[in-house]
Design an enzyme around this catalytic site. Structure first.
Site, short mmCIF file in Angstrom:
data_model
loop_
_atom_site.label_atom_id
_atom_site.label_comp_id
_atom_site.label_asym_id
_atom_site.label_seq_id
_atom_site.Cartn_x
_atom_site.Cartn_y
_atom_site.Cartn_z
N SER A 169 0.92 -1.24 0.11
CA SER A 169 -0.03 -0.08 -0.05
C SER A 169 0.89 1.24 -0.13
CB SER A 169 -0.95 0.08 1.30
OG SER A 169 -0.15 0.16 2.25
N ASN B 173 13.22 4.81 5.68
CA ASN B 173 12.11 3.95 6.26
C ASN B 173 11.12 4.57 6.71
OD1 ASN B 173 11.29 1.42 6.95
ND2 ASN B 173 12.14 1.83 9.02
N HIS C 83 7.84 3.58 9.59
CA HIS C 83 7.61 3.07 10.98
C HIS C 83 6.34 3.49 11.62
CE1 HIS C 83 8.72 0.18 13.94
NE2 HIS C 83 8.39 1.21 14.74
N SER D 204 6.59 7.56 11.96
CA SER D 204 7.88 8.28 11.55
C SER D 204 8.33 7.75 10.35
CB SER D 204 8.98 7.75 12.70
OG SER D 204 8.48 7.95 14.02
N ASP E 294 15.29 0.77 13.38
CA ASP E 294 14.51 2.12 13.34
C ASP E 294 15.06 3.36 14.25
OD1 ASP E 294 12.82 0.68 11.92
OD2 ASP E 294 12.08 -0.30 13.66
#
Lengths: 195, 195
Positions: A12, A100, A102, A129, A138
């Site tokens: 998605s 990334n 998260h 984030s 992360d």
């Protein structure tokens, strides 16, 4: 820049990136048969599947990953549902050029199942984030964060739905900023330069 | 219930509690000469100063604290600027009846200097947590949380000002809920019962 999107799930976020005209030239999945690969296929983006079982160690896996990235002239990475920790070699090769997303307000709830972690902790506010990838889990410098309040009766599913909506909005924006060299990183601080 | 407010600083949260007509019967400070004591004095609330140097260990300190609390018939505690970790004996004596306010979205940035910690991490969103006190450091079940976005150029001071505004709003509300027995605690989850 030529971007690769690293995936492993429904895709998605990949779809949100494609809808935002992000310059994704390659989609790499750690899992075969996932929705993200279909989305890439439908959008005419090259796909590569690299599964863990093909390689004896994380280092071998990431060597193969790095080869594919280089063979395709990839300059920047966006991780969206790629549930593998990258080794330092890949992280260092794309330092400052890997993003990334998260599903929590880091540094709270890093790692897997962040939404469930938040519900189990009993927080009233969680969020999303978007951050640069560094060698930690992360833990890289934060580009964007947005709060998502938890409602009474929220489940992993209802909360994840609202979190995904935020992800789909702020991840493409972060990719656009990095792609147009508008992120200045100094230590842990990310400053967004005016266009 | 008869409440004690444990303080150690300017007392702005104590003032917010008094303005909200919280049933504070006693103010205890771990530091002499602080603003919170003046606020208590002006409001006609009894004050006790218990400084660390009077006692050889944390256990001795908390024994004296517990004696003062019991002598005054105190049934519930609100910690607002009390910069000492309570020992298990005090925590257990007031289990489910002690509230703390913390200037971050816990579990992010527990402990001292939470605002500075957040700025140094580079988060985009921090906030306020009001929680029940348990044996850990800022780890108890959460009653309220509210996000406070960080603005470009924010300093410890500008951000703290906005965080305090939120504290002054949600801490008295939490005290009122606990005081009227409207908090149901089950494990880490706090459910607010309708009035």
């Amino acid at each position: 820049m030529r971007w690769a999107c690293l995936v492993g799930g429904t895709g998605s976020n990949l779809r949100a990136l494609i809808d935002d005209s992000a310059p994704i030239k390659l989609v790499i999945s750690h899992k075969a048969g996932v929705g993200a690969l279909q989305i890439a296929h439908a959008a005419g983006i090259a796909q590569v599947v690299i599964t863990a079982r093909q390689y004896p160690t994380r280092e071998h896996y990431d060597e193969a990953l790095l080869r594919v990235l280089r063979d395709n002239g990839i300059e920047a990475l966006v991780l969206a549902g790629f549930l593998r920790l990258l080794t330092d070699r890949v992280v260092d090769a794309y330092a400052g050029r890997a993003i990334n997303v998260h599903p929590s307000l880091l540094p709270a709830f890093p790692g897997l199942h962040a939404v469930r972690q938040a519900l189990e902790y009993g927080v009233r506010v969680t969020g999303v984030s978007v951050h640069l990838v560094d060698r930690g889990l992360d833990s890289g410098p934060i580009i964007f964060q947005e709060a998502v309040p938890i409602r009474p009766g929220d489940t992993d599913e209802t909360l994840s739905t609202r979190i995904h909506e935020v992800e789909h909005r702020i991840l493409p924006e972060a990719v656009r900023l990095l792609d147009s060299h508008r992120l200045d990183v100094s230590g842990r601080q990310v400053v967004i330069r005016e266009a």
